[in-house]
Design an enzyme around this catalytic site. Structure first.
Site, mmCIF file in Angstrom:
data_model
loop_
_atom_site.group_PDB
_atom_site.id
_atom_site.type_symbol
_atom_site.label_atom_id
_atom_site.label_comp_id
_atom_site.label_asym_id
_atom_site.label_seq_id
_atom_site.Cartn_x
_atom_site.Cartn_y
_atom_site.Cartn_z
ATOM 1 N N PHE A 1 -68.385 29.522 22.746
ATOM 2 C CA PHE A 1 -67.275 28.594 22.993
ATOM 3 C C PHE A 1 -66.701 28.887 24.366
ATOM 4 O O PHE A 1 -66.640 30.052 24.778
ATOM 5 C CB PHE A 1 -66.197 28.787 21.912
ATOM 6 C CG PHE A 1 -65.507 27.509 21.542
ATOM 7 C CD1 PHE A 1 -65.962 26.738 20.483
ATOM 8 C CD2 PHE A 1 -64.412 27.062 22.276
ATOM 9 C CE1 PHE A 1 -65.340 25.545 20.150
ATOM 10 C CE2 PHE A 1 -63.787 25.870 21.954
ATOM 11 C CZ PHE A 1 -64.246 25.110 20.879
ATOM 12 N N GLN B 1 -51.468 21.096 25.502
ATOM 13 C CA GLN B 1 -52.862 20.965 25.927
ATOM 14 C C GLN B 1 -53.292 19.498 25.819
ATOM 15 O O GLN B 1 -53.030 18.857 24.806
ATOM 16 C CB GLN B 1 -53.719 21.816 24.998
ATOM 17 C CG GLN B 1 -55.030 22.241 25.581
ATOM 18 C CD GLN B 1 -55.655 23.351 24.737
ATOM 19 O OE1 GLN B 1 -55.814 23.204 23.531
ATOM 20 N NE2 GLN B 1 -56.003 24.444 25.356
ATOM 21 N N HIS C 1 -56.551 16.557 26.541
ATOM 22 C CA HIS C 1 -57.974 16.310 26.711
ATOM 23 C C HIS C 1 -58.086 15.088 27.627
ATOM 24 O O HIS C 1 -57.330 14.137 27.459
ATOM 25 C CB HIS C 1 -58.596 16.034 25.335
ATOM 26 C CG HIS C 1 -60.087 15.967 25.345
ATOM 27 N ND1 HIS C 1 -60.768 14.942 25.929
ATOM 28 C CD2 HIS C 1 -61.017 16.792 24.844
ATOM 29 C CE1 HIS C 1 -62.071 15.151 25.793
ATOM 30 N NE2 HIS C 1 -62.245 16.270 25.132
ATOM 31 N N LEU D 1 -60.751 11.085 20.247
ATOM 32 C CA LEU D 1 -61.413 11.671 21.419
ATOM 33 C C LEU D 1 -62.795 11.076 21.689
ATOM 34 O O LEU D 1 -63.550 10.793 20.772
ATOM 35 C CB LEU D 1 -61.579 13.181 21.233
ATOM 36 C CG LEU D 1 -60.334 14.034 21.337
ATOM 37 C CD1 LEU D 1 -60.718 15.510 21.290
ATOM 38 C CD2 LEU D 1 -59.563 13.738 22.626
ATOM 39 N N GLU E 1 -66.718 15.009 25.889
ATOM 40 C CA GLU E 1 -67.013 15.200 27.309
ATOM 41 C C GLU E 1 -68.503 15.035 27.590
ATOM 42 O O GLU E 1 -68.913 14.876 28.734
ATOM 43 C CB GLU E 1 -66.506 16.570 27.746
ATOM 44 C CG GLU E 1 -65.002 16.574 27.771
ATOM 45 C CD GLU E 1 -64.398 17.929 28.072
ATOM 46 O OE1 GLU E 1 -63.914 18.099 29.197
ATOM 47 O OE2 GLU E 1 -64.383 18.782 27.180
ATOM 48 N N ARG F 1 -61.774 20.054 33.128
ATOM 49 C CA ARG F 1 -60.835 19.193 32.424
ATOM 50 C C ARG F 1 -59.556 18.914 33.198
ATOM 51 O O ARG F 1 -59.096 17.783 33.269
ATOM 52 C CB ARG F 1 -60.425 19.862 31.116
ATOM 53 C CG ARG F 1 -61.253 19.475 29.953
ATOM 54 C CD ARG F 1 -60.619 20.058 28.719
ATOM 55 N NE ARG F 1 -61.547 19.968 27.619
ATOM 56 C CZ ARG F 1 -61.257 20.317 26.374
ATOM 57 N NH1 ARG F 1 -60.064 20.788 26.094
ATOM 58 N NH2 ARG F 1 -62.148 20.198 25.415
ATOM 59 N N HIS G 1 -53.190 17.176 22.650
ATOM 60 C CA HIS G 1 -54.032 17.754 21.624
ATOM 61 C C HIS G 1 -53.343 18.891 20.872
ATOM 62 O O HIS G 1 -53.437 19.002 19.659
ATOM 63 C CB HIS G 1 -55.286 18.284 22.335
ATOM 64 C CG HIS G 1 -56.368 18.740 21.439
ATOM 65 N ND1 HIS G 1 -56.905 17.930 20.462
ATOM 66 C CD2 HIS G 1 -57.020 19.917 21.354
ATOM 67 C CE1 HIS G 1 -57.856 18.602 19.828
ATOM 68 N NE2 HIS G 1 -57.932 19.803 20.332
ATOM 69 N N ARG H 1 -53.950 27.463 25.541
ATOM 70 C CA ARG H 1 -54.615 28.114 24.418
ATOM 71 C C ARG H 1 -56.117 28.208 24.649
ATOM 72 O O ARG H 1 -56.760 27.247 25.060
ATOM 73 C CB ARG H 1 -54.353 27.313 23.135
ATOM 74 C CG ARG H 1 -55.058 27.848 21.900
ATOM 75 C CD ARG H 1 -54.726 27.002 20.689
ATOM 76 N NE ARG H 1 -55.206 25.632 20.830
ATOM 77 C CZ ARG H 1 -56.438 25.228 20.528
ATOM 78 N NH1 ARG H 1 -57.321 26.075 20.067
ATOM 79 N NH2 ARG H 1 -56.774 23.958 20.688
#
Lengths: 587, 77
Positions: free
Chosen positions: A119, A240, A242, A252, A255, A286, A353, A398
């Site tokens: 991740f 946060q 997106h 969403l 990406e 981002r 988000h 985060r």
């Protein structure tokens, strides 16, 4: 006449991951626990979490909690409290293995150990290379977690109050929290939940923005209740975003669309990312993409009637590529944007988000407020965990997978702290004579309001104001104007009116009460963002593009009663590890 | 108002996608359903969010023909 009362050792508000993990700890200790939830527990927003749980199990190669800690602090842009972050990263493997033993169906390796997926942002050896740290249950980790925790709570005799909405915190003259008032939706009746300890796990409040991935239930009820009861909210400027959510819907668009060759256009049909990031263009990080999109919209080059979104073009990829490499995108675009992306571009906008700020707590989940001589005085009887709380492990941004780690670790830790507190403090303290009056007055105002404002219209104005003035990229003129505008909206919220005054399942009343909570979150966000004259993590200002540790390495605390701000220092000293000194961030 | 409001509230889910689709359905096609079909819709709402979304997104089909009929309409909503 006094309101009807129920007594519990502990009342938990919210039945997502954090609330259910905390309730389980309490119920298994033999305490009488009541959990209030607006919806059936397994339909909480935790269900939307797909990424996994970050924990340094080291099943896929060497890993350590210290490396996880480093990644979390760096991700937080050094605003996270290092004691809480050390605590979380050290506890993470334990809470994951517990969940495994509760029956959570984690993905596994050939050798039977729990599989861990890679991740973004997770590294070995302090950034030397990527590490696989995220444990998951296919793409429905949150779903599996909720079901596991719910079953376990039923076994432990946790009492669930489903379709109940908590209304207000009850505090006595000393400030101690003695429970909440709550409304049963089925009857419209208001009860007092008299508790020796009260734990908030009400989740985030992403619905303050018009573009949000959050479910409709995410209205910041715990934050609203805390703010009205005089508890400050911490670091509310940090949200946060997106870059590509469907405009007007929030769902969403992965990406991967840009990865496969899709690109963004402004109203002139210009591929504007070429100007902002000549090399990476639409594949820039981002924050770069979000910032460029926000700038295009702010400077009048947005698309549509309101010039409020950007177009994501992928028709040039052809039907085959879209269907094969981007499964589900065509259906999502058709359903939520009403366009077929193999023919027409998808309207998109930076979309909120996750909320990094919240009710200030220490790493035991105790709610803490400044008092003369102590920046973190414990509020007796009051706890918070999960997205509604600010421990602060996420700081200014985060790290992916840490939302689930947070709710498991601090759900359990706050439960443990409540158990200790209740041992030392037996019996219920008497309720103040006016307990429940605040809620009764709010409801009486709402029912008696004439010539008032529409909940829908005022809510829409709040969301538009937040999106335009305090979105992913922040401009000084917009923030200044935004502060004035959100105060106007606040005045309108005080005059909301509902036509339907019935008692049974009155959703109009519920939505009006939710708006009372949302507006506190919106105010705190706008005021904190306007005041913080730097860019850090997710708070990105056009006029102050750099992080300023000298002036701003500190947490914001906003007070609802008079809109004033205070600040408290970031905890840079971990529990046992060496401090990670702030450095310039690069990935 | 009670019954319709109760149903509307139960269309509040953990997944935003479902919030949008179910609310749209309730504001439109739901009115034309027979009482048996309405009961079938209510029964579908007791599914877990991800299972319900798999049906709406077309990744799975429902177990019975009457349920599938409602699912088809949800897919159009």
């Amino acid at each position: 006449m006094a309101l009807p009362t129920r007594k519990f050792d502990a009342v938990v508000v919210g039945a997502g991951g954090a609330g259910m993990r905390a309730a389980l700890q309490l119920a298994e200790a033999g305490l009488k626990v009541g959990v209030l939830s607006k919806v059936f527990p397994t339909r909480s927003h935790t269900v939307a979490a797909q990424g996994g749980i970050g924990a340094s199990l080291g099943n896929m190669g060497e890993d350590s909690w210290l490396w996880h800690m480093y990644d979390t602090i760096k991700g937080s842009d050094y605003l996270g409290d290092q004691d809480a972050i050390e605590f979380m990263c050290r506890m993470a493997p334990e809470v994951v293995y517990e969940l495994e033993h509760f029956g959570m169906p984690f993905d596994r390796n050939e050798n039977g150990t729990v599989y861990q997926r890679p991740f973004g942002g997770h590294s070995r050896d302090f950034g030397a290379g990527p590490v696989q740290r995220s444990v998951c249950a296919a793409d429905r980790t949150g779903h599996a977690m909720l079901h596991t925790l719910y079953q376990r709570n039923v076994r432990a005799n946790t009492v669930f109050f489903v379709e109940w909405m908590a209304l207000d915190l009850i505090r006595d003259a000393s400030g101690q929290v003695l429970g909440v008032t709550a409304m049963e939706m089925e009857t419209g009746e208001v009860w007092i939940f008299h508790a020796r300890a009260t734990l908030f796990a009400t989740g985030g409040a992403g619905r303050i923005f018009s573009a949000s991935t959050n479910a409709f239930i995410n209205t910041g009820d715990g934050l609203g209740m805390a703010a009205r009861a005089g508890i400050p909210l911490e670091d509310m400027e940090f949200w946060q975003f997106h870059p590509t959510g469907v405009a007007g819907a929030g769902v969403l668009i992965t990406e991967g669309v840009r990865g496969e060759g899709g690109y963004l256009l402004n109203k002139n049909g210009e591929r504007f990312m070429e100007r902002y990031a000549p090399t990476m263009k639409d594949l820039a990080s981002r924050d770069v993409v979000s910032r460029a999109m926000a700038t295009e919209i702010k400077e009048g080059r947005g698309c549509g009637k309101e010039a409020d979104h950007i177009l994501l073009k992928l028709d040039h990829l052809g039907v085959d590529v879209v269907e094969k490499r981007l499964p589900g995108i065509r259906e999502i675009a058709k359903k939520f944007a009403n366009v077929d992306p193999v023919k027409d571009p998808i309207p998109v906008v930076p979309t909120c988000h996750y909320q990094m700020g919240g009710i200030p707590t220490n790493y035991h989940g105790e709610v803490v407020v400044p008092t003369p001589g102590n920046v973190s005085t414990v509020v007796q009887g009051f706890y918070a965990a999960g997205e509604c709380a600010c421990a602060s492990v996420h700081g200014a941004n985060r790290l992916g997978t840490n939302s689930l780690t947070d709710l498991l670790v601090f759900g359990k830790a706050s439960g443990n702290r409540v158990i200790e507190y209740l041992k030392e403090n037996p019996g219920h303290k008497d309720l103040p004579a006016d307990a429940g009056e605040v809620s009764r007055a709010r409801l009486a105002r709402l029912d008696g309001q004439t010539k008032g404002e529409s909940v829908f219209e005022v809510g829409a104005e709040m969301r538009r104001t937040m999106q335009a003035h305090c979105g992913v990229f922040r401009f000084p003129d917009m923030l200044t104007e935004g502060v004035a505008r959100i105060e106007e909206v606040t005045e309108r919220v005080k005059r909301t009116e509902i036509q339907d005054k019935s008692k049974t399942f009155n959703t109009a009343r519920i939505e009006a009460l939710e708006l009372d909570n949302l507006i506190e979150v919106a105010r705190s966000t706008m005021i904190c963002a306007e005041a913080r004259k730097e860019s850090r993590g997710a708070h990105d200002r056009a006029d102050y593009p750099k992080r300023d540790d000298e002036s701003w390495l500190k947490h914001s605390l906003w007070y609802a009663a008079d809109n004033h701000l205070e600040y408290k220092p970031v905890v840079l000293k971990p529990l046992t590890a060496q401090s990670f000194e702030p450095k310039v961030r690069s990935y | 108002m009670g019954d319709m409001d109760r149903l509307r509230w139960r269309c509040r889910r953990g997944l935003l996608e479902l919030d949008i689709v179910l609310t749209r359905f309730l504001d439109g096609p739901y009115e034309a359903l027979s009482s048996v079909q309405r009961d079938t819709f209510s029964a579908l709402l007791t599914l877990a969010d991800n299972d319900l979304w798999d049906l709406v997104a077309g990744r799975n089909d429902a177990q019975t023909a009457p349920e599938q009929e409602i699912v088809e309409r949800l897919r159009q909503a």
